[in-house]
Design a protein around this motif. Sequence first.
Motif, short mmCIF file in Angstrom:
data_model
loop_
_atom_site.label_atom_id
_atom_site.label_comp_id
_atom_site.label_asym_id
_atom_site.label_seq_id
_atom_site.Cartn_x
_atom_site.Cartn_y
_atom_site.Cartn_z
N GLU A 174 0.57 -0.90 0.14
CA GLU A 174 0.00 0.24 -0.38
C GLU A 174 0.77 1.53 0.31
O GLU A 174 0.29 2.41 -0.54
CB GLU A 174 -0.23 -0.31 1.03
CG GLU A 174 -1.56 -0.86 1.30
CD GLU A 174 -3.01 -1.32 2.62
OE1 GLU A 174 -2.68 0.04 3.65
OE2 GLU A 174 -3.12 -2.26 2.68
N PHE A 175 1.85 1.86 0.79
CA PHE A 175 2.80 2.48 0.90
C PHE A 175 4.20 3.05 -0.27
O PHE A 175 4.17 3.88 -0.72
CB PHE A 175 3.95 2.15 2.25
CG PHE A 175 3.08 2.58 3.22
CD1 PHE A 175 1.72 3.64 3.61
CD2 PHE A 175 3.43 1.53 4.47
CE1 PHE A 175 0.94 4.01 4.64
CE2 PHE A 175 2.42 2.51 5.66
CZ PHE A 175 1.97 3.52 5.74
N VAL A 179 4.50 6.05 -3.98
CA VAL A 179 5.65 7.07 -2.50
C VAL A 179 5.65 8.25 -2.36
O VAL A 179 5.79 8.71 -0.67
CB VAL A 179 7.01 6.32 -2.83
CG1 VAL A 179 8.43 7.29 -1.89
CG2 VAL A 179 7.37 4.51 -2.96
N SER A 181 2.76 10.17 -3.23
CA SER A 181 1.52 9.87 -1.75
C SER A 181 1.52 9.63 -0.45
O SER A 181 0.75 10.39 0.27
CB SER A 181 0.30 8.83 -3.20
OG SER A 181 -0.79 9.24 -1.89
N THR A 182 2.34 8.76 -0.64
CA THR A 182 2.56 8.26 1.27
C THR A 182 3.24 9.31 2.10
O THR A 182 2.91 9.20 3.22
CB THR A 182 3.62 7.36 0.70
OG1 THR A 182 2.50 5.85 0.77
CG2 THR A 182 3.92 6.28 2.94
N ARG A 185 0.47 11.80 2.34
CA ARG A 185 -0.18 11.39 3.26
C ARG A 185 -0.03 10.98 5.36
O ARG A 185 -0.27 11.74 5.88
CB ARG A 185 -0.71 9.97 2.99
CG ARG A 185 -1.44 10.00 2.02
CD ARG A 185 -1.91 8.87 1.14
NE ARG A 185 -2.79 8.59 -0.27
CZ ARG A 185 -3.82 8.54 -0.16
NH1 ARG A 185 -4.58 8.13 1.19
NH2 ARG A 185 -4.49 8.13 -1.47
N VAL A 186 1.22 10.60 5.13
CA VAL A 186 1.81 10.63 5.85
C VAL A 186 2.16 11.86 7.73
O VAL A 186 1.74 11.96 8.17
CB VAL A 186 2.50 8.71 6.70
CG1 VAL A 186 2.98 8.70 7.61
CG2 VAL A 186 1.78 7.79 6.51
N THR A 212 -3.93 3.18 3.98
CA THR A 212 -4.52 4.64 3.56
C THR A 212 -5.32 5.10 3.16
O THR A 212 -5.85 6.38 2.97
CB THR A 212 -3.69 4.88 1.39
OG1 THR A 212 -4.05 3.11 1.11
CG2 THR A 212 -2.12 4.30 1.97
N GLU A 217 -4.66 12.16 1.35
CA GLU A 217 -3.97 12.90 0.32
C GLU A 217 -4.15 13.93 0.74
O GLU A 217 -5.63 14.85 0.29
CB GLU A 217 -3.58 12.79 -0.90
CG GLU A 217 -2.33 14.01 -1.30
CD GLU A 217 -1.23 12.66 -2.69
OE1 GLU A 217 -0.73 13.29 -3.07
OE2 GLU A 217 -2.46 11.95 -2.97
#
Length: 341
Positions: A174-175, A179, A181-182, A185-186, A212, A217
């Motif tokens: 998922e992550f 990358v 976007s991850t 988001r995080v 996610t 996002e």
Amino acid sequence: MTTANTPNPTPALAGVTHRDIEVNGVRLHIAEQGEGPLVLLLHGFPECWYSWRHQFAPLAAAGYHVVAPDQRGYARSAQPEDVGAYTLPHLTGDVIGLIHALGEERAVVVGHDWGAPVAWATALLRPDVVRGVAGLSVPPVPPAFLAPTALSRATYGDGFYQLYFQQPGVADAEFARDVASTFRRVLHSGSGDNPAQANPRPWVVPEGRTITDTIPEPQALPGWFTEEDVRTFAREFAGHGDRAFTGGLNWYRNIDRNWELLAAFNGARIQPPALFVVGDRDMVVALGGGPQAILDLAAQNAPNLRRTVVLPGCGHWTQQERPDEVNAALLDFLAGLDAEG
């Protein structure tokens, strides 16, 4: 142990150089600046050396040799295949090995997020090597520093993020799917600028949803985190392909093993001089029972705690969100250690 220069695919930070060092049979990439007493900066999940971009110049200008490794499994460092190669004894062994490979007998060790347990554990296990220890976000709770999975399950349910991460390949895929976007988001999710962090809560994935799904996002990034930062983090992790985050996730997959390996240190206290810095909008504060409970834990487990700093409005990404305050606290702590000789 051998060292070699490595190319730097990121935008240059003035004065920061890069090389690889082999430690305990694992190739670690380091970024460094300055000369003087050694200060090691240990990043957390899902980060790398670049998380300390605001700390290099101020600490180097104050007369320190500042070194930020990509810890094993992350970014430009090697990623051992064996899940069992990511225990706290392995990670603290890397820190001790790196200190000695850099030609030093002792160092100040600073850690954020997962880097904080590594820093605290290094100070617990090898106080002869650690001049001082600073933890950002995560307080000292020996021996294993994160709750065993059975306790987390009983407290938060099966969807608690540390339990979700136990599933081989799931969060990894998922992550790694996007990358950049991850990272958006995080880092936005845990930021003090995220309105949801006004009342931080444990990160729980509802049944039938993905990790996610729980961190959309953002429409806009917080002011301390730019699109250039996103691109830099994504480039740093590109070398591991669809396993970009597997090394870091494997740290979580050793939580229970850490308790087994470090059982002899249950009840031990961290003796070197210590500093603890935390934001009041950090999810870790919620996990620890609130700001005062967190500070009490730090004082109880690190009896030589010199100072605690609570940053109002700061979320989880302490040294990135509030670099000026963090740098001031670190420089004050380092100056105090130097004055003691």
